[in-house]
Design a protein around this motif. Structure first.
Motif, PDB file in Angstrom:
ATOM      1  N   ILE A 257       0.852  -1.183   0.000  1.00 54.55           N
ATOM      2  CA  ILE A 257       0.000   0.000   0.000  1.00 54.55           C
ATOM      3  C   ILE A 257       0.888   1.232   0.000  1.00 54.55           C
ATOM      4  N   PHE A 263       2.289   3.396   6.747  1.00 58.66           N
ATOM      5  CA  PHE A 263       2.952   2.128   6.459  1.00 58.66           C
ATOM      6  C   PHE A 263       4.387   2.313   5.952  1.00 58.66           C
TER       7      PHE A 263
ATOM      8  N   ASN B  24       3.072  -4.762   3.498  1.00 51.92           N
ATOM      9  CA  ASN B  24       2.957  -3.924   4.687  1.00 51.92           C
ATOM     10  C   ASN B  24       1.590  -4.010   5.321  1.00 51.92           C
ATOM     11  N   SER B  25       0.548  -3.918   4.515  1.00 51.36           N
ATOM     12  CA  SER B  25      -0.766  -3.947   5.158  1.00 51.36           C
ATOM     13  C   SER B  25      -1.080  -5.355   5.637  1.00 51.36           C
ATOM     14  N   TYR B  81      -4.549  -2.147  13.995  1.00 50.31           N
ATOM     15  CA  TYR B  81      -3.668  -1.018  13.721  1.00 50.31           C
ATOM     16  C   TYR B  81      -4.515   0.250  13.806  1.00 50.31           C
ATOM     17  N   THR B  84      -4.431   5.750   9.547  1.00 47.78           N
ATOM     18  CA  THR B  84      -3.796   7.066   9.484  1.00 47.78           C
ATOM     19  C   THR B  84      -4.169   7.736   8.172  1.00 47.78           C
ATOM     20  N   GLU B  85      -4.314   9.024   8.222  1.00 44.80           N
ATOM     21  CA  GLU B  85      -4.606   9.804   7.022  1.00 44.80           C
ATOM     22  C   GLU B  85      -3.732  11.040   7.053  1.00 44.80           C
ATOM     23  N   GLY B  86      -3.537  11.634   5.910  1.00 39.75           N
ATOM     24  CA  GLY B  86      -2.793  12.890   5.870  1.00 39.75           C
ATOM     25  C   GLY B  86      -1.394  12.712   6.417  1.00 39.75           C
ATOM     26  N   VAL B  88       0.984  11.785   9.050  1.00 37.05           N
ATOM     27  CA  VAL B  88       0.756  10.938  10.209  1.00 37.05           C
ATOM     28  C   VAL B  88       1.283  11.529  11.507  1.00 37.05           C
ATOM     29  N   TRP B  89       2.231  12.478  11.401  1.00 36.97           N
ATOM     30  CA  TRP B  89       2.773  13.025  12.644  1.00 36.97           C
ATOM     31  C   TRP B  89       1.896  14.134  13.210  1.00 36.97           C
ATOM     32  N   PHE B  96      -1.391   9.548  14.174  1.00 36.32           N
ATOM     33  CA  PHE B  96      -1.272   8.446  15.129  1.00 36.32           C
ATOM     34  C   PHE B  96      -2.097   8.676  16.390  1.00 36.32           C
ATOM     35  N   VAL B 105      -5.824  -5.769  10.583  1.00 36.73           N
ATOM     36  CA  VAL B 105      -4.875  -6.125   9.539  1.00 36.73           C
ATOM     37  C   VAL B 105      -4.334  -7.529   9.821  1.00 36.73           C
TER      38      VAL B 105
END
Lengths: 673, 255
Positions: A257, A263, B24-25, B81, B84-86, B88-89, B96, B105
Motif C-alpha cells: 500500500i 505504512f 505492509n498492510s 492497527y 492514518t490519514e494525511g 501521520v505526525w 497516530f 490487519v
C-alpha cells in the motif's frame, strides 16, 4: 510469492526475446468466453478508399494465448480514458477509443498510425457537437461519447447525427448513444456473437494493433508512466541500481500500500522507496508474470477463486523446444488440480503429466492464493505458501488409502477422499447479496485447508460441531443456506446417513495423517465387549473411547427401531422413522441421553421383527439386548467423568445410527432381486 | 578477510515477525530474520543509534550467517492497527492519535513447531575489526545488551545466549558436496542442492544490507530447508567450517 511471479515474468520475457511486442503479448488478458466456453474475435474491416465495412469472425483457441495476437490487454481501468484498439466493448471501439488516442500526443503525431487514425476520424466519425448546441451539460460522459461512427458513410442503415442529437435532447443518456450504433451494426452483421467476443479494427488490409506506434504507446502506458519521478535506488527484486518506482497501483495483486504513509519507513511518503521499489525491468516482469498467472494458473476451489503460483527454485526449465516454460507451468497446474481432487485420474492431461514426470522430478513449491474480486478490488482470502510439490501428492495418496475404509466399514464400494470432497463435509454458509449474487463465507474452510496442507493439528471437537451444523441442515431441509445440494426427494435419510459416514472417513483421514488433535485413548474396553466384528472394527478403526462407544451403541439401537418403523409402512417399507424425532440435533446433555436410553428400552420391547420361522418377536432380545446392556454399562461407568459436549453426544449417537443403517441399506442393495 | 574470531550466539524467543519487504498492510513474515534484522539486532545490543551502524555492520566489514535451529510454523492473526490519514505526525488529523479509528490487519507470526518451547536461531558473526568483535563478545557474555533484543518486532521480545567465540574456524572454497547448516544464498550454489526424501527447500528473497538512510543496498535469494537442519549441496562460493563445543558445522555467510 512475489519472487515466483517475478521469476515467471522474467523467464517468459527471456523466452520471448523480450522485444516490445513480446512484452505486450505477454500482458494479454484472458478473452471473454460465452456459455459454451468459446471465444471469438470480430475483425472490423474498414476500407478507407471507398468507405465500406465488412466483418470477419475468427475463433480464439481456449488453450492457447490467442488473444495476445490481437493485443487484448483489457480495457482501460476506472476513470482512465478508453484507448485500446482491441476491446471486448464494441461501444468503446466505435466511439471514444480512436479519438482518445489522437489526443494529448498519446500516439506520436509524426507516426503513420497517427495520420491514418486522423483520416479515419475525418472520414468516418460524426461529432454530436458542443454541449450548448444541443442544450446538455458538457460533463465527462458527454465528452467521451460525442464522437462516434457515422454508419451512413459506410452504407449501413443507422441513426443520423440529427437523430442522435434529438435523442439526447429527449433525455437519452450520452453513455447510451454508442449503443445505437452497436445495435445497428449487429443488425447488419448478425454473425457477430452476443457474448464471448472481442473486437479489433483492420484498416485497408492491416490490423491497426500491429502498428509499432501503438506498441510504443502501450508500453508507455503500462510501464513508463509508472516511472515519472526522479527517484533512484536499488530494485528490491533485481538488485539493480537505477530509476525505481513505488507505484504499485497497476498490479492486480496488491503487494504494497503506497497511499498510507503510516505504512512507510519513517511514516513519510518518501519512505516507501526504502520499503519496496522496483526497477523498470522488474516492474515489466511482474506485470507479465501476473498476467500469465491470471490467464493460465487460475482455478476454482472451495467456493473461492484462486491462483496456483509455482516457485521453480531449482528447476532448470527445460529449454530447446517452444513454449517450455508455459508447458512447465501448465503441467504443474494439471497435477495440482488432480492432487486437490478437481480432476480425476481419467481426466488428467497425459501429455502434460508425462512432461511433469520427465522434467519436474526435482520438485517445486506451490503457493495457493485464494481471492475475492469486487470490481477493481482484489481481496486476498487466504494464501497457503510454500507447499512442497509432494505434499499435495501425499494428501491425495492418503485420501485414496483412507478411502478403502469405506469398503471395510460400510460394505460399499471404496471411494477416494480428496480435498475437493472434504469441501462438502464442512459447513460453508452462503448468503445472497442484494444484487442477487451468492457469496460463500469460506474463510473457515480455507483456514482448515491451510492447516491441513501445512501439516498442523485440527481440533476434533470443532470439526464435530461443524458436522452437526451440516447434519441439522440435511435433517431440517435447510441445505439452501449451505454449499451442499438438497437431497433428492425420498433420499433425505440416506443422504444424512451417508454424510455422517463420510465425516467419519474424514476423521480417520486426519488421524492417519497424525493431524487430529485428540487425546490418546485406551481401547482395552473393546476386549470386554461382546459385539459383532463389523462393530468392533468400526470402533477400533475410528479410535472411539468408552464414552463415544456408549453413544455409538445407543445409535445402533436407534437404527434398529427406525428400521422396524420403516417396515411398518405400506408394502413393508417407507414407514416414518419417528424415533429420530427423539434426537435433539442441537445437542443433548448426558441426562438427556440417559432418558433417551430408557425410551429406547421401551421401544425395543414394543417393536417387533419377523424371524426366519415367520414368528414376530420383540427387538429387545439377543444381540440388541446385549448391545443395550453394554451401552448402559459404559454410560454408567463414565457418567461422573463425562467430557463430551452435548453436540458431540449427538454426533456419536448418530454415527451409530448411520453405520448400522448404511450397512443395512448396502446389504439390501446387494441382495439378489 | 583477516582470520578474526567467529562469534556464535543464539537468538531465542516465544514468537517472532520478520516482515517481508513487499508486504505492509497484510504482512507476511520470513521464517528467519534476514541479514538486515540481525545487523539491527547486533547494533542495538552494542548500543549503536538507529542510523549509525550501516558501515560497521555492512557487507564489506561484517560477515553474518544464520541457522534455523527449531522448525517454525506460521500463524496468521488479525491485529488492530490505527488508521492514518494525511500527515501521520500531525495530531488531530487522523495521524497516530487514533482519531481515524482502528483497522484490522492480518499479520503473520512465526512460532516454533508444535513440540518445541521456543524459536531458536543460531547466528555466526565475524568482523574485520578484532576490537569490534571483542566488544560484541563482552556484550554477549555480560548478558546486558544496551537495547533489548527482540525477534523482528518490539512486540516479540527475545533473548540472546552466547554459545562460543572461537578461533577454530576457517573459510575457503570446497569442491565436495557439504551439509550446510546455515541458510544458503542461492548465488552460492554451483548446482542444484540434493533433494533427499522430505527435503523442503524454500527460497526467500530478503534484503541483505541497508545504507544509513535505511535504503536498500543489496538483496538476495536465500534457500532454507524447512524440514531439516541441512541443505546438502556443492558450492562455488566460500564456505566456513567451524568447531565449537561438540559441534562441527559448515556454513555460508549471507551476502
Amino acid at each position: 510469492m512475489i519472487e515466483s511471479i517475478y521469476q515467471i515474468g522474467r523467464a517468459l520475457l527471456e523466452e520471448s526475446g523480450g522485444g516490445r511486442r513480446a512484452v505486450l503479448e505477454s500482458l494479454a488478458a484472458a478473452p471473454p468466453r460465452n456459455r459454451k466456453g468459446e471465444s471469438y474475435i470480430t475483425i472490423l474491416k474498414l476500407n478507407s478508399r471507398k468507405p465500406s465495412l465488412s466483418v470477419e469472425l475468427r475463433e480464439l483457441s481456449v488453450r492457447g494465448n490467442d488473444a495476445a495476437r490481437y493485443l487484448w490487454l483489457g480495457n482501460a481501468s476506472g476513470s482512465n480514458p478508453q484507448d485500446r484498439l482491441t476491446s471486448d466493448n464494441l461501444g468503446y471501439l466505435i466511439s471514444q477509443n480512436i479519438p482518445n488516442l489522437l489526443e494529448e500526443q498519446r500516439i506520436d503525431p509524426e507516426s503513420a498510425l497517427y495520420k491514418k487514425l486522423k483520416i479515419l476520424v475525418q472520414k468516418l466519425y460524426l461529432d454530436l457537437g458542443e454541449p450548448k448546441e444541443i442544450g446538455v451539460k458538457g460533463g465527462g460522459a458527454y465528452q467521451r461519447n460525442r464522437r462516434l461512427w457515422d454508419l451512413s458513410r459506410l452504407g449501413i442503415k443507422g441513426s443520423s447525427r440529427e437523430d442522435l442529437r434529438a435523442e439526447i435532447r429527449g433525455g437519452t443518456k450520452p453513455k447510451n448513444v454508442p449503443q445505437r450504433v452497436v445495435k445497428a451494426l449487429r443488425e447488419r452483421f448478425p454473425e457477430i456473437p452476443e457474448s464471448g467476443v472481442l473486437f479489433t479494427i483492420e484498416l485497408d488490409g492491416e490490423l491497426l494493433i500491429d502498428d509499432p506506434a501503438y506498441h510504443e504507446y502501450l508500453e508507455r502506458r503500462f510501464v513508463d508512466s509508472a516511472f515519472t519521478g526522479d527517484e533512484e535506488g536499488r530494485c528490491h527484486l533485481s538488485g539493480e541500481y537505477g530509476p525505481v518506482t513505488t507505484d504499485m497501483t497497476r498490479f492486480r495483486f496488491k503487494y504494497f500500500i503506497t497511499d498510507k504513509s503510516g505504512f512507510a519507513s519513517g511514516a513519510t511518503k518518501k519512505g516507501f522507496v526504502s520499503n519496496f521499489s522496483l526497477s523498470k525491468e522488474a516492474y515489466r516482469a511482474l506485470l507479465v508474470g501476473e498476467r500469465f498467472v491470471g490467464r493460465e494458473l487460475g482455478f476454482g476451489f472451495a467456493g473461492a477463486r484462486g491462483y496456483m503460483i509455482p516457485d521453480l527454485y531449482t528447476v532448470e526449465i527445460p529449454r530447446g523446444f517452444p513454449e517450455a516454460l508455459v508447458r512447465t507451468l501448465r503441467s504443474i497446474r494439471n497435477r495440482t488440480l488432480f492432487d486437490i481432487g478437481r480432476v480425476q485420474a481419467g481426466e488428467l492431461d497425459e501429455e502434460l503429466e508425462e512432461f511433469r514426470e520427465e522434467h519436474l522430478a526435482s520438485g517445486y513449491m506451490i503457493n495457493l492464493l485464494f481471492y475475492k474480486q469486487k470490481q477493481a478490488k482484489f481481496e486476498v482470502l487466504r494464501l497457503i505458501q510454500d507447499i512442497p510439490s509432494y505434499r499435495l501428492e501425499e494428501l491425495r495418496a492418503q485420501g485414496f488409502e483412507t478411502g478403502r475404509l469405506w469398503e471395510e466399514l460400510y460394505g460399499d464400494e471404496a471411494r477416494d477422499l480428496t480435498l475437493q470432497q472434504i469441501y462438502y463435509l464442512i459447513p460453508v454458509r452462503k448468503v445472497r447479496k442484494p444484487d442477487g449474487k451468492v457469496e460463500y463465507l469460506n474463510k473457515k474452510i480455507l483456514a482448515f485447508y491451510h492447516t491441513l496442507i501445512s501439516g498442523g493439528l485440527i481440533d476434533r471437537k470443532e470439526l464435530t460441531d461443524g458436522f452437526m451444523e451440516l447434519a441439522r441442515a440435511y435433517r431440517f431441509g435447510n441445505t439452501g443456506s449451505y454449499q451442499v445440494s438438497a437431497p433428492k426427494e425420498g433420499m433425505e435419510d440416506l443422504t444424512l446417513v451417508r454424510y455422517l459416514a463420510q465425516t467419519n472417513l474424514l476423521l480417520a483421514f486426519l488421524r492417519d495423517l497424525d493431524q487430529l488433535k485428540e487425546e490418546e485413548v485406551s481401547q482395552e474396553y473393546l476386549e470386554r465387549l461382546s459385539l459383532d466384528e463389523a462393530e468392533k472394527e468400526y470402533l477400533k478403526r475410528l479410535g472411539y473411547d468408552e464414552q463415544q462407544a456408549a453413544l455409538y451403541l445407543l445409535g445402533a439401537l436407534v437404527a434398529e427401531i427406525a428400521n422396524a418403523q420403516w417396515r411398518l409402512g405400506p408394502e413393508g417399507r417407507g414407514g416414518e422413522k419417528t424415533i429420530l424425532n427423539k434426537i435433539n440435533y442441537q445437542g443433548m446433555t448426558l441426562p438427556r441421553v440417559q432418558r433417551l436410553a430408557t425410551e429406547l428400552f421401551d421401544k425395543l420391547r414394543q417393536y417387533r421383527y419377523t424371524d426366519r420361522s415367520g414368528e414376530r418377536r420383540p427387538l429387545l432380545q439377543g444381540r440388541n439386548e446385549a448391545i443395550f446392556a453394554q451401552a448402559q454399562e459404559l454410560l454408567t461407568r463414565n457418567q461422573r467423568v463425562w467430557r463430551l459436549t452435548p453436540s458431540e453426544n449427538v454426533y456419536y449417537l448418530l454415527s451409530g445410527y448411520s453405520h448400522r443403517t448404511f450397512r443395512a441399506m448396502t446389504a439390501r442393495e446387494k441382495q439378489p432381486a | 578477510m583477516p582470520q578474526n574470531p567467529l562469534i556464535v550466539f543464539d537468538l531465542c524467543g516465544a514468537y517472532g515477525m520478520f516482515r517481508k519487504f513487499y508486504t505492509n498492510s497484510s504482512s507476511l513474515s520470513y521464517p528467519f530474520p534476514p541479514r538486515t534484522t540481525v545487523a539491527g539486532l547486533i547494533a542495538g545490543m552494542m548500543g549503536y543509534e538507529r542510523d549509525e551502524y550501516a558501515e560497521d555492520l555492512g557487507l564489506e566489514r561484517c560477515h553474518i550467517a544464520l541457522s534455523v535451529r527449531v522448525p517454525v510454523r506460521r500463524v496468521m492473526q488479525q491485529v488492530n492497527y490505527l488508521m492514518t490519514e494525511g500527515h501521520v505526525w500531525t495530531g488531530g488529523a487522523g495521524g497516530f492519535d487514533g482519531s481515524k479509528g482502528p483497522i484490522q490487519v492480518p499479520l503473520e507470526w512465526i512460532f516454533p513447531e508444535v513440540g518445541y518451547r521456543e524459536l531458536r536461531y543460531r547466528i555466526y558473526v565475524t568482523h574485520e575489526d578484532r576490537r569490534w568483535l571483542e566488544s560484541l563478545r563482552e556484550v554477549l557474555e555480560s548478558g546486558a545488551p544496551v537495547y533489548p533484543p527482540y525477534l523482528g518486532m518490539s512486540e516479540c521480545p527475545g533473548r540472546v545466549e552466547h554459545v562460543a567465540s572461537t578461533e577454530d574456524w576457517s573459510l575457503g572454497r570446497r569442491g565436495e558436496e557439504l551439509p550446510i547448516s546455515t541458510v544458503l544464498p542461492a548465488s552460492a550454489l554451483s548446482g542444484p542442492p540434493r533433494l533427499g526424501a522430505g527435503t523442503q527447500i524454500v527460497k526467500e528473497r530478503t534484503p541483505l544490507a541497508l545504507d544509513e538512510r535505511r535504503r536498500l543496498i543489496a538483496a538476495g535469494d536465500l534457500l532454507y530447508n524447512r524440514a531439516g537442519p541441512h541443505i546438502t549441496a556443492r558450492l562455488e562460493s566460500e564456505v566456513f567450517e567451524v568447531s565449537y563445543q561438540e559441534s562441527h558445522e559448515y556454513g555460508v555467510f549471507m551476502q
